[in-house]
Scaffold this active site. Sequence first.
Site, PDB file in Angstrom:
ATOM      1  N   ARG A  91      -2.430   1.540   7.586  1.00 48.24           N
ATOM      2  CA  ARG A  91      -3.096   2.778   8.604  1.00 48.24           C
ATOM      3  C   ARG A  91      -1.985   3.750   8.848  1.00 48.24           C
ATOM      4  NH1 ARG A  91      -8.131   3.100  10.185  1.00 48.24           N
ATOM      5  NH2 ARG A  91      -8.774   2.025  11.836  1.00 48.24           N
ATOM      6  N   GLU A 136      -6.710  11.954   9.756  1.00 49.35           N
ATOM      7  CA  GLU A 136      -7.496  11.801   8.422  1.00 49.35           C
ATOM      8  C   GLU A 136      -8.889  12.586   8.747  1.00 49.35           C
ATOM      9  OE1 GLU A 136      -8.134   7.689   7.705  1.00 49.35           O
ATOM     10  OE2 GLU A 136      -6.347   7.433   6.865  1.00 49.35           O
ATOM     11  N   HIS A 147      -8.361   7.256   2.108  1.00 46.01           N
ATOM     12  CA  HIS A 147      -8.656   6.148   2.527  1.00 46.01           C
ATOM     13  C   HIS A 147      -9.986   5.034   2.026  1.00 46.01           C
ATOM     14  CE1 HIS A 147      -8.498   4.307   6.895  1.00 46.01           C
ATOM     15  NE2 HIS A 147      -8.754   3.179   5.933  1.00 46.01           N
TER      16      HIS A 147
END
Length: 340
Positions: A235, A264, A283
């Site tokens: 994360r 993000e 991601h």
Amino acid sequence: MSRYTVVVTDTRFEDLSIEREGLADLADVRVLAEDRAGALEELTDADAVINLVRPIDAEMVAALPGDCRIIARYGIGVDNIDVEAAAERGIPVVNDPDYCVEEVATHAMAMVLSLARRLKPYDAAMADGEWKTDRADPIEHRFSSQTVGVVGYGTIGSLVGAHAAALGAEVLAFDPYLGPEDVGEEATLVSLEELYERSDYVTVHTPLTEETRGLVDAAAFRSMKDSAFLINVARGPIVDEWALIEALDAGEIAGAGLDVFETEPPAPDSPLRGHPDVIATPHDAWYSEEANTERRHNITRAVRLALEGEWPPNVVNGVGVGDDDSGDGRGGMGDEEVAE
């Protein structure tokens, strides 16, 4: 028997055929309204909720009926769900802790090896039409002489450790919830400070909690070798991003491999975009078509069990603990969120 209502909070799939087919005889499956007012209204008759990345806060949990059976997440981490609010309502929150273990561990190792072999500058030179066999930053060591430090030695972290050990590297592990007997022969359990000081590659595999937020900070970077690399596929907020940027620019570390970011997507002008010493991916460490299909089937089965009155697996918020088989099988800090 009346049909149940299953609400999917958000989806990036082409359709919900897997979910609808798996629940065809039990429930109607629909996607939640995008606007908040509509979503809160639609949640009032949800017998089950399936979640991808949309935050489910306390107000949304409160909107659920008293007999809602389950909140199920397509992924490992549940930091976008108010699990305590769900527990207070007696609603189990479940995840899928195993669906993409191989993908994330492989992605982390791909970043480690790309940094170890300096693939980014070589590839950039080739793309520019250059043929450079001499580099500004030489590869001084074989990988088998390097040390890989794994922060969080759950299912994914331990697989990364096994991969690194198989290639001959020394593996250090930090996990405050494990003892030496829990990490296996491939790794040595050490303090976080010792891991930072000794590792040539520091790879992060913890969930995002209050305990781990900002875990890799300016002090951590100062403790690392100036030849070390940081890899984060967990994360973004586990790493202090500005401290990382400053460490890169000051030469306190040699580079980073990042699949996750504090925000993000990161801002278009983020210094981490296009940084010469950073390998970045969006991601996507969790991704393979097999993993994506697997998580959808797994979550659909968990919802089906709950609607049929059975206890679902992998309950993460303490509701009915003792009856479920939650956890990653190794204890410890667990594993990072790796869904979209």
